[in-house]
Design a protein around this motif. Structure first.
Motif, PDB file in Angstrom:
ATOM      1  N   THR A  55      39.177  38.357  38.982  1.00 50.18           N
ATOM      2  CA  THR A  55      38.396  39.530  37.917  1.00 50.18           C
ATOM      3  C   THR A  55      37.463  40.028  39.504  1.00 50.18           C
ATOM      4  OG1 THR A  55      38.530  37.960  37.147  1.00 50.18           O
ATOM      5  CG2 THR A  55      36.958  39.639  35.927  1.00 50.18           C
ATOM      6  N   PHE A  56      37.548  41.298  38.928  1.00 48.42           N
ATOM      7  CA  PHE A  56      36.583  41.870  39.626  1.00 48.42           C
ATOM      8  C   PHE A  56      36.385  43.269  38.484  1.00 48.42           C
ATOM      9  CE2 PHE A  56      40.897  43.037  40.878  1.00 48.42           C
ATOM     10  CZ  PHE A  56      40.811  44.007  41.109  1.00 48.42           C
ATOM     11  N   GLY A  72      32.783  42.020  49.553  1.00 47.91           N
ATOM     12  CA  GLY A  72      32.339  41.424  49.106  1.00 47.91           C
ATOM     13  C   GLY A  72      34.120  40.705  49.512  1.00 47.91           C
ATOM     14  N   ASP A  73      34.507  39.807  47.954  1.00 51.14           N
ATOM     15  CA  ASP A  73      36.248  39.141  47.984  1.00 51.14           C
ATOM     16  C   ASP A  73      37.229  39.420  48.070  1.00 51.14           C
ATOM     17  OD1 ASP A  73      34.292  36.275  48.850  1.00 51.14           O
ATOM     18  OD2 ASP A  73      34.300  35.630  47.013  1.00 51.14           O
ATOM     19  N   VAL A  74      36.826  41.255  47.714  1.00 49.80           N
ATOM     20  CA  VAL A  74      37.486  41.867  47.162  1.00 49.80           C
ATOM     21  C   VAL A  74      37.930  43.308  47.721  1.00 49.80           C
ATOM     22  CG1 VAL A  74      38.535  43.327  44.883  1.00 49.80           C
ATOM     23  CG2 VAL A  74      38.426  40.950  44.486  1.00 49.80           C
ATOM     24  N   GLN A  75      38.426  43.808  48.206  1.00 50.39           N
ATOM     25  CA  GLN A  75      38.014  44.987  49.330  1.00 50.39           C
ATOM     26  C   GLN A  75      39.028  45.860  48.851  1.00 50.39           C
ATOM     27  OE1 GLN A  75      36.637  44.835  52.923  1.00 50.39           O
ATOM     28  NE2 GLN A  75      35.933  42.997  53.145  1.00 50.39           N
ATOM     29  N   ILE A  76      38.844  47.279  48.694  1.00 49.50           N
ATOM     30  CA  ILE A  76      40.188  48.377  48.115  1.00 49.50           C
ATOM     31  C   ILE A  76      40.205  49.557  49.038  1.00 49.50           C
ATOM     32  CG2 ILE A  76      41.418  49.188  45.999  1.00 49.50           C
ATOM     33  CD1 ILE A  76      39.782  46.827  44.187  1.00 49.50           C
ATOM     34  N   TRP A  77      41.403  49.994  49.397  1.00 40.71           N
ATOM     35  CA  TRP A  77      41.539  51.503  49.564  1.00 40.71           C
ATOM     36  C   TRP A  77      42.543  52.329  50.100  1.00 40.71           C
ATOM     37  CZ3 TRP A  77      41.203  46.710  52.379  1.00 40.71           C
ATOM     38  CH2 TRP A  77      42.821  46.313  53.641  1.00 40.71           C
ATOM     39  N   VAL A  85      45.670  49.547  48.648  1.00 46.77           N
ATOM     40  CA  VAL A  85      45.352  48.008  49.158  1.00 46.77           C
ATOM     41  C   VAL A  85      44.751  47.354  48.097  1.00 46.77           C
ATOM     42  CG1 VAL A  85      45.358  46.592  51.293  1.00 46.77           C
ATOM     43  CG2 VAL A  85      46.905  48.641  51.172  1.00 46.77           C
ATOM     44  N   VAL A  86      44.598  45.756  48.081  1.00 44.95           N
ATOM     45  CA  VAL A  86      44.078  45.280  47.684  1.00 44.95           C
ATOM     46  C   VAL A  86      43.377  44.086  48.723  1.00 44.95           C
ATOM     47  CG1 VAL A  86      42.681  43.937  45.778  1.00 44.95           C
ATOM     48  CG2 VAL A  86      43.780  46.240  45.433  1.00 44.95           C
ATOM     49  N   GLU A  87      42.250  44.156  48.856  1.00 41.27           N
ATOM     50  CA  GLU A  87      41.973  42.492  50.046  1.00 41.27           C
ATOM     51  C   GLU A  87      41.377  41.771  49.193  1.00 41.27           C
ATOM     52  OE1 GLU A  87      39.932  41.454  54.086  1.00 41.27           O
ATOM     53  OE2 GLU A  87      41.000  44.120  54.310  1.00 41.27           O
ATOM     54  N   PHE A  88      42.024  40.179  49.374  1.00 40.68           N
ATOM     55  CA  PHE A  88      40.794  39.229  48.683  1.00 40.68           C
ATOM     56  C   PHE A  88      40.809  38.472  49.837  1.00 40.68           C
ATOM     57  CE2 PHE A  88      44.427  40.319  45.918  1.00 40.68           C
ATOM     58  CZ  PHE A  88      43.681  41.007  44.312  1.00 40.68           C
ATOM     59  N   ALA A  91      38.023  31.331  51.174  1.00 39.75           N
ATOM     60  CA  ALA A  91      37.759  29.967  51.455  1.00 39.75           C
ATOM     61  C   ALA A  91      38.539  29.459  52.824  1.00 39.75           C
ATOM     62  CB  ALA A  91      36.487  29.018  51.625  1.00 39.75           C
ATOM     63  N   ASP A  92      39.561  29.735  52.014  1.00 39.19           N
ATOM     64  CA  ASP A  92      40.875  29.274  52.593  1.00 39.19           C
ATOM     65  C   ASP A  92      41.705  30.534  53.317  1.00 39.19           C
ATOM     66  OD1 ASP A  92      40.586  26.523  52.141  1.00 39.19           O
ATOM     67  OD2 ASP A  92      41.196  27.599  49.937  1.00 39.19           O
ATOM     68  N   GLY A  93      41.356  31.494  53.702  1.00 33.54           N
ATOM     69  CA  GLY A  93      41.914  32.572  54.202  1.00 33.54           C
ATOM     70  C   GLY A  93      41.623  34.262  53.719  1.00 33.54           C
ATOM     71  N   MET A  94      42.941  34.763  53.427  1.00 29.69           N
ATOM     72  CA  MET A  94      42.830  36.021  53.199  1.00 29.69           C
ATOM     73  C   MET A  94      44.150  36.468  52.875  1.00 29.69           C
ATOM     74  SD  MET A  94      43.769  38.681  55.412  1.00 29.69           S
ATOM     75  CE  MET A  94      43.037  40.210  55.675  1.00 29.69           C
ATOM     76  N   ALA A  95      44.467  37.145  52.188  1.00 33.56           N
ATOM     77  CA  ALA A  95      45.739  38.284  51.435  1.00 33.56           C
ATOM     78  C   ALA A  95      45.993  39.444  50.763  1.00 33.56           C
ATOM     79  CB  ALA A  95      46.425  37.669  50.110  1.00 33.56           C
ATOM     80  N   LEU A  96      46.362  39.988  52.020  1.00 34.03           N
ATOM     81  CA  LEU A  96      46.393  42.068  51.699  1.00 34.03           C
ATOM     82  C   LEU A  96      47.497  42.051  50.205  1.00 34.03           C
ATOM     83  CD1 LEU A  96      46.260  43.567  54.890  1.00 34.03           C
ATOM     84  CD2 LEU A  96      44.801  43.724  53.511  1.00 34.03           C
TER      85      LEU A  96
END
Length: 137
Positions: A55-56, A72-77, A85-88, A91-96
């Motif tokens: 949720t953002f 923060g936890d969600v970045q978009i470009w 692209v949405v980057e999440f 604490a365990d990592g990230m996903a694109l």
């Protein structure tokens, strides 16, 4: 008019190993939470077999269609001719995850038909929300 909209979208999980893959996702907007959008990935799309929901801010999504947004936890470009692209981050990592910009624009247009841009505050029920919080305390 319905107070909730949902839209199925296709996303591309960007990965190096084993490789990128297309996954289903759903966007959701609810007039009772007028500032937020929800992005849900089904269990089959996650590594642990559990549904994943983020949720953002709706404004973050709109801004990310035009330029890099979020810190923060969600970045978009924007990406390429018609990608976003949405980057999440967790604490365990990230996903694109990459989406077609036209799908996100359509979703935003539908959400603005439910709650106009800039009119979110008129759809908040602060008294009811405060009462619910006090009941939970």
């Amino acid at each position: 008019m319905s107070t909730v909209i949902e839209q199925a979208v296709q996303a591309r999980l960007i990965a190096t190993a084993p490789q990128s893959r297309v996954i289903p996702a759903a966007l959701r907007y609810d007039r009772t939470d007028p500032y937020a959008v929800r992005l849900v990935f089904p269990p089959a799309a996650s590594l642990d077999g559990a549904e994943v929901a983020w949720t953002f801010g709706r404004e973050l999504l709109a801004e990310g269609l035009r330029r890099t947004a979020g810190a923060g936890d969600v970045q978009i470009w924007p990406c390429g001719i018609d990608g976003v692209v949405v980057e999440f981050h967790t604490a365990d990592g990230m996903a694109l995850v990459q989406f077609e910009a036209r799908d996100l624009r359509l979703f935003l247009a539908r959400s603005y038909a439910v709650v106009e841009k800039g009119g979110e505050a008129r759809h908040l029920d602060v008294d009811a929300d405060l009462a619910a919080l006090l009941r939970e305390a």
